[in-house]
Each structure stands twice: as C-alpha cells, then as structure tokens.
Design a protein around this motif. Structure first.
Motif, short mmCIF file in Angstrom:
data_model
loop_
_atom_site.label_atom_id
_atom_site.label_comp_id
_atom_site.label_asym_id
_atom_site.label_seq_id
_atom_site.Cartn_x
_atom_site.Cartn_y
_atom_site.Cartn_z
N UNK A 118 0.74 -1.14 -0.21
CA UNK A 118 0.32 0.22 -0.23
C UNK A 118 0.95 1.89 -0.29
N UNK A 119 2.23 1.11 -0.47
CA UNK A 119 2.89 2.10 -0.26
C UNK A 119 3.11 2.68 1.14
N UNK A 120 2.97 2.15 2.17
CA UNK A 120 3.65 2.35 3.52
C UNK A 120 4.98 2.19 3.27
N UNK A 121 6.13 3.62 3.37
CA UNK A 121 7.12 3.44 3.75
C UNK A 121 7.80 2.62 4.96
N UNK A 122 8.93 2.03 4.83
CA UNK A 122 9.66 1.16 5.57
C UNK A 122 11.34 1.38 5.66
N UNK A 123 12.14 1.15 6.22
CA UNK A 123 13.38 1.30 6.90
C UNK A 123 13.68 0.11 7.30
N UNK A 124 14.56 -0.44 7.27
CA UNK A 124 15.23 -1.87 8.01
C UNK A 124 16.41 -1.14 8.39
N UNK A 125 16.60 -0.97 9.23
CA UNK A 125 18.19 -0.48 9.40
C UNK A 125 18.99 -1.12 11.31
N UNK A 126 20.30 -0.36 11.34
CA UNK A 126 21.59 -1.16 12.32
C UNK A 126 22.04 -0.11 12.46
N UNK A 127 21.96 0.68 13.89
CA UNK A 127 22.55 1.71 14.09
C UNK A 127 24.08 1.36 13.96
N UNK A 128 25.57 2.32 14.14
CA UNK A 128 26.66 2.43 14.15
C UNK A 128 27.18 2.91 15.94
N UNK A 129 27.71 2.23 16.55
CA UNK A 129 27.95 2.22 17.43
C UNK A 129 27.68 4.14 18.24
N UNK A 130 26.97 4.37 19.20
CA UNK A 130 27.26 5.58 19.56
C UNK A 130 28.34 7.12 19.73
N UNK A 131 28.87 5.50 20.24
CA UNK A 131 30.61 7.07 20.18
C UNK A 131 30.81 7.53 19.07
N UNK A 132 30.63 6.85 17.87
CA UNK A 132 31.33 7.67 16.33
C UNK A 132 30.38 8.47 15.91
N UNK A 133 29.20 8.50 16.82
CA UNK A 133 28.39 10.12 16.15
C UNK A 133 28.63 11.43 16.42
N UNK A 134 28.80 12.46 15.80
CA UNK A 134 29.35 12.95 15.34
C UNK A 134 28.02 14.46 15.33
N UNK A 135 28.38 15.82 16.28
CA UNK A 135 27.09 17.00 16.06
C UNK A 135 28.29 17.93 15.53
N UNK A 136 27.16 18.61 14.70
CA UNK A 136 28.17 19.99 14.48
C UNK A 136 27.76 21.01 15.22
N UNK A 137 29.38 22.25 15.10
CA UNK A 137 28.77 23.44 15.78
C UNK A 137 27.29 23.77 16.34
N UNK A 138 26.48 23.67 15.75
CA UNK A 138 24.81 23.87 15.90
C UNK A 138 24.83 22.66 16.71
N UNK A 139 25.26 21.74 17.16
CA UNK A 139 24.73 20.90 18.04
C UNK A 139 24.01 19.65 17.44
N UNK A 140 24.03 19.86 16.60
CA UNK A 140 23.01 18.63 15.40
C UNK A 140 24.13 18.31 14.80
N UNK A 141 23.31 16.71 14.87
CA UNK A 141 23.73 15.18 15.00
C UNK A 141 24.65 15.39 12.98
#
Length: 287
Positions: A118-141
């Motif tokens: 029915x065209x309902x959108x689906x994402x299937x995903x895995x996260x990378x370890x949180x310690x590798x997530x970075x934020x910019x100067x405004x605090x956005x991931x």
C-alpha cells in the motif's frame, strides 16, 4: 523553560492501515520477516520476539492509496536491527524477493528502504556505535546519505540462512511529512520535550529524540508547506507508540499536553493525542 522528556523514552509498536489484509500478512511475514502473533477478519498483529506486538495492521474498507508526497502523514517507519550481520541477512532476503530496495549510509546508521503493497514506507536499519556519532557546531548530528557497502553487508551475512527478524528487533524511529515545521517543533520540542537532534533547515527537515538518540521522530515538509492531512480512508499510519519509563512520567506528559491546549483522550488502556502537524495519532503508554 522546556521540560525535557525522560531520556529512557522509546518507541513501541505502530499501527498501519492497509487495503488488503491477506496480501499485507504475506508481505510482512515473507518479505519483512515478522511472525504473525494473532489475527481476525480485519486486523493482524506481528511480533519479532514471539510475545510483544511490533506492528498492527487493519484492513480499511475501500482504502485509498495516495500518490507519493501528496499529504501530511507517514513517510516511513523504521525497524531497528541489533547488528550489521542481521541487516546483511535481511538484505539477502529482500534481494531474493525481487522487490525495489533503496539504501543509504547515514553515518550514524546503515539503512535499507522499501514500501509495502500500500506504499507505506519502511526503513530497516542498524545503528553504528554511538561513540562514533558526531555533532556540528550547532549541536546537530552529522548525517549524510552515502552509498551503503552492499558487498560488505552480504559478506557479513555469509552463508547463514535468513530466518526472519531477530527477537531483539524494535521500532527505532518514525518519520512524517508535516504541514509546517514550526508547528511540529513547537509540539514535539516545546510541549512534549523531545530534544533537537538535527535542525536541518537546508533540507527542510527536523529530527527530535529522547536521551540523545540520533532521532526517534523525523519531520519534513517534502509534501509541501501546508500539505493537507491524509483522509481517514487512506492507507498509512493509524498511530505510533511513545513508551514512557514509568507512570509518573506518563502522567507528567499528559499534564503538559493538557496545559498546552492539546486534548489527550483515554482509549484501550492508553492515552492518545493527535500530532497537529502530521495528523497521525500518538499512543502514550508505560513500557
């Protein structure tokens, strides 16, 4: 001062509206890999662990499948897998199903995209370890949309047989078309207290989360500023669940909603409130 939502807040099951129950049951079992928990003539519940519902579907009489990006409402709901190997196994099954698959390496995660019948959108995903997530100067991931290492995913899966989604699977996030980002930000951030994970003005999108996650809720105006709500008879999302860690936090959230002029309603042992920007119901409950 904005009162932040509890950092242990998570998402629970989602409910979709579909046009053909049997077709959707076949899809969510054979293509997605969920187990059928129970069903009746018009509804079905699916699980990954054999006990707790992850997805509910309901057949809507004379359901309408809307053109893409024509209304506020569901963009996609996202199924989070516990590791990269499980994502590789899922990819193997999707390839064998011969359906159209999108993909994106978002730096914080690796994702596969598809749609149900029915065209309902689906994402299937895995996260990378949180310690590798970075934020910019405004605090956005810092996120992106790079090509996924498909060969690497399939190598991770190896010769293992796909046996459906693992029991640790959960709903990681939901993403909606909304009619106005300022309205959405006021509701999710100022009222409910979700933190701003990414204010991506350059792409007309806003990501919010609890506990510093990269996003529990994505919001965009890609269906157009002032997009109309989807009609009740349209396929799409009926509701999604926000799980608070205890009864006190739930009561505090209900109080914030009532104090800000929203009207949560009690139904089926939980509280429901309509997202004013997407038109989708939010089910509020305790974990």
């Amino acid at each position: 001062m904005i009162q932040q939502i509890h950092p242990h807040t998570e998402l629970g099951h989602v409910k979709l509206k579909v046009s053909n129950l049997e077709r959707s049951i076949s899809f969510y079992r054979g293509v997605i890999g969920l187990q059928l928990l129970k069903r009746n003539d018009k509804t079905a519940e699916f699980t990954a662990d054999g006990m707790h519902p992850l997805l509910l579907i309901e057949e809507i009489p004379n359901a309408v499948v809307l053109p893409e990006r024509s209304a506020a409402g569901l963009y996609h709901f996202a199924i989070l897998l516990p590791n990269r190997k499980e994502l590789g196994l899922t990819l193997k099954n999707l390839l064998s199903s011969h359906i159209e698959i999108g993909q994106g390496d978002h730096l914080v995660s690796e994702a596969l995209y598809l749609s149900d019948p029915d065209q309902n959108g689906i994402e299937i995903y895995r996260d990378r370890p949180r310690e590798g997530w970075n934020r910019d100067d405004e605090g956005n991931y810092v996120m992106g949309t790079e090509p996924v290492d498909i060969a690497g995913l399939l190598e991770e899966a190896g010769d293992r047989e796909w046996k459906g989604l693992p029991p640790e699977t959960k709903i990681g996030h939901v993403h909606f078309h909304v009619r106005d980002l300022r309205e959405a930000k006021d509701f999710y951030h100022s009222v409910l207290g979700f933190g701003i994970a990414g204010d991506y003005r350059f792409m007309s999108a806003l990501f919010v989360s609890a506990g510093g996650y990269h996003h529990h809720i994505g919001l965009n105006v890609w269906a157009g500023q002032g997009a109309p709500f989807a009609p009740a008879e349209a396929a799409g999302m009926a509701y999604y669940t926000v799980l608070l860690p205890n009864q006190a936090e739930l009561e505090n959230t209900i109080y914030k909603l009532k104090s800000s002029g929203h009207a949560p309603r009690r139904k089926e042992g939980a509280w429901f409130v309509k997202d004013p920007a997407s038109g989708v119901d939010i089910r509020l409950a305790v974990k």
